[in-house]
Scaffold this active site. Sequence first.
Site, mmCIF file in Angstrom:
data_model
loop_
_atom_site.group_PDB
_atom_site.id
_atom_site.type_symbol
_atom_site.label_atom_id
_atom_site.label_comp_id
_atom_site.label_asym_id
_atom_site.label_seq_id
_atom_site.Cartn_x
_atom_site.Cartn_y
_atom_site.Cartn_z
ATOM 1 N N ARG A 147 1.163 -1.210 -17.778
ATOM 2 C CA ARG A 147 1.754 -2.262 -16.547
ATOM 3 C C ARG A 147 0.676 -3.316 -16.885
ATOM 4 N NH1 ARG A 147 -0.806 -1.715 -10.196
ATOM 5 N NH2 ARG A 147 -2.386 -3.388 -10.924
ATOM 6 N N TYR A 159 -3.031 -10.444 -7.361
ATOM 7 C CA TYR A 159 -3.295 -8.794 -7.272
ATOM 8 C C TYR A 159 -3.221 -8.313 -8.759
ATOM 9 C CZ TYR A 159 -2.220 -4.071 -7.536
ATOM 10 O OH TYR A 159 -2.392 -2.783 -7.717
ATOM 11 N N ASP A 210 3.781 -4.480 -11.023
ATOM 12 C CA ASP A 210 3.537 -4.001 -9.735
ATOM 13 C C ASP A 210 3.456 -5.408 -8.771
ATOM 14 O OD1 ASP A 210 2.882 -2.916 -7.206
ATOM 15 O OD2 ASP A 210 1.008 -2.006 -7.902
ATOM 16 N N HIS A 212 3.387 -5.395 -5.595
ATOM 17 C CA HIS A 212 2.375 -5.062 -4.502
ATOM 18 C C HIS A 212 3.053 -5.784 -3.133
ATOM 19 C CE1 HIS A 212 -1.871 -3.733 -3.454
ATOM 20 N NE2 HIS A 212 -1.225 -2.852 -4.399
ATOM 21 N N GLU A 236 7.460 -2.291 -9.198
ATOM 22 C CA GLU A 236 6.954 -1.639 -8.225
ATOM 23 C C GLU A 236 6.876 -2.139 -6.836
ATOM 24 O OE1 GLU A 236 3.385 0.005 -9.832
ATOM 25 O OE2 GLU A 236 2.670 0.359 -7.610
ATOM 26 N N GLU A 262 3.532 4.812 -2.992
ATOM 27 C CA GLU A 262 2.099 4.957 -3.272
ATOM 28 C C GLU A 262 1.616 5.061 -2.023
ATOM 29 O OE1 GLU A 262 0.756 1.618 -5.874
ATOM 30 O OE2 GLU A 262 -0.510 0.987 -4.189
ATOM 31 N N ARG A 283 6.706 7.126 -6.127
ATOM 32 C CA ARG A 283 5.320 7.201 -6.305
ATOM 33 C C ARG A 283 4.361 7.976 -5.503
ATOM 34 N NH1 ARG A 283 2.667 4.463 -9.472
ATOM 35 N NH2 ARG A 283 1.404 3.011 -8.345
ATOM 36 N N GLU A 339 0.791 7.621 -13.331
ATOM 37 C CA GLU A 339 -0.084 6.278 -13.494
ATOM 38 C C GLU A 339 -1.489 6.808 -13.803
ATOM 39 O OE1 GLU A 339 -0.692 3.869 -9.972
ATOM 40 O OE2 GLU A 339 -1.741 2.342 -10.895
ATOM 41 N N TRP A 402 -0.799 -7.582 1.692
ATOM 42 C CA TRP A 402 -1.371 -7.759 0.252
ATOM 43 C C TRP A 402 -1.022 -6.595 -0.738
ATOM 44 C CZ3 TRP A 402 -4.527 -3.679 -2.053
ATOM 45 C CH2 TRP A 402 -5.276 -4.154 -3.214
HETATM 46 O O1 KDG Z 1 -6.051 1.299 -3.005
HETATM 47 C C1 KDG Z 1 -5.276 0.517 -3.240
HETATM 48 C C2 KDG Z 1 -4.895 0.914 -4.963
HETATM 49 O O2 KDG Z 1 -4.602 2.207 -4.978
HETATM 50 C C3 KDG Z 1 -3.666 0.006 -5.097
HETATM 51 O O3 KDG Z 1 -3.759 -1.295 -4.835
HETATM 52 C C4 KDG Z 1 -3.338 0.272 -6.787
HETATM 53 O O4 KDG Z 1 -1.161 -0.573 -6.175
HETATM 54 C C5 KDG Z 1 -1.846 0.107 -7.014
HETATM 55 C C6 KDG Z 1 -1.461 0.545 -7.923
HETATM 56 O O5 KDG Z 1 -0.149 0.579 -8.279
HETATM 57 O O6 KDG Z 1 -1.988 1.249 -8.873
HETATM 58 MG MG MG Z 2 1.091 -0.193 -6.624
#
Ligand code: KDG
Ligand code: MG
Length: 402
Positions: A147, A159, A210, A212, A236, A262, A283, A339, A402
């Site tokens: 990644r 991020y 990602d 995010h 992602e 996630e 995920r 991951e 975020w």
């Molecule tokens: O607690 C938040 C993290 O686990 C996150 O920001 C990590 O997005 C993330 C990832 O894909 O690992």
């Molecule tokens: Mg993530």
Amino acid sequence: MKITAARVVVCSPGRNFVTLVIETDQGLTGIGDATLNGRELAVASYLTEHVIPTLIGRDPQQVEDIWQYLYRGAYWRRGPVTMSAIAAVDTALWDIKGKIAGLPLYQLLGGKSRERVLVYGHANGRGLEETVDAVGKYIDEGYKAIRAQSGIPGIDKAYGVGRGDTYYEPADASLPTETVWDTPRYLAFAPQLFAKLRDTYGEGPELLHDVHHRLTPNEAAQLGRALEPHRLFWMEDATPAENQEAFRHIRRHTTTPLAVGEVFNTIWDCKQLIEEQLIDYIRCTVVHAGGITHLRRIADFAALYQIRTGSHGATDLSPACMGAALHFDTWVPNFGIQEYMRHSEETDAVFPHDYRFEDGHLICGETPGHGVTIDEALAAKYPYDPRQLPVARLHDGTMWNW
Ligand code: KDG
Ligand code: MG
């Protein structure tokens, strides 16, 4: 067999972890991860005040009934705090079941579907060149999938950009750090990064990214299209997924594979995404999605639609989660990728485990249960250290995702 005692261990060997330990009258003990980054004590309290008293005296072998009791019986269903607490109980009970049977957890699930589990590592840098170099280091270490996250000119604290060079730890302060987000700069930069990565390393490595949750569905569609020539393994969390329909628009406009989940905690969070085949990878994790018992339902449902797993595995998921996840990954027929963000040496010492990294893959061990224990005496030397995740705002001060 009966559960005689259970306790929550909160410790911070480099970062915070919440662990549930369940004891039985036969001397067998199981552990489960209950870590919810930045909200650790909410889960610890949910377990201590509301769950543990109901476990004492139950037969730990009744994993399904205990899951249903905690989910269906609670009236207040779902949500990350509840589902992480249920996950911890479920993981600890599967661990005990493995120890009763004398079998590693993957055997209880149905045996091996593969010898080893493909993982992706996290490469990041303050800018394009540094990130390209970081990807090279992961390739040198044997990773097949990486990644890439990069600092972006004009964006302070993008991020995914860590402080060290091995892992990224977002929960960095006792009150949330404020970061500033700038979508146009990001959209202009991200395709350049992946063009450079393909230019430098060719078609070999799998590349992941990602977003995010930073984009709107239309912006995500634009980015997916722009990344198509660089053949990503996945893009992602392109947009927040509370509204699952939002992914229809992204899907209609790009063939870049999509991964989400996630932050999901039940099958209901991804029902439409799966049924309409709006994503390629789901995920959800053991710890945040109700344990092995519930994750198995999500994975089986996803398999009907040719959607594969790609479980979250950032450092805020403890080795107890990783151990259980690797047994799950070793069994699950529709496995995609796992991951893997390496834990610190302190964390590894508090959670002795038998899984190992080899040639871009993780291999789970043969110890009965999930193969991870906790050294409680050592854990006690690392007291809880309040940390929260950052927040993001646009340049004009508007709160963003975020
Ligand atoms: O607690 C938040 C993290 O686990 C996150 O920001 C990590 O997005 C993330 C990832 O894909 O690992
Ligand atoms: Mg993530």
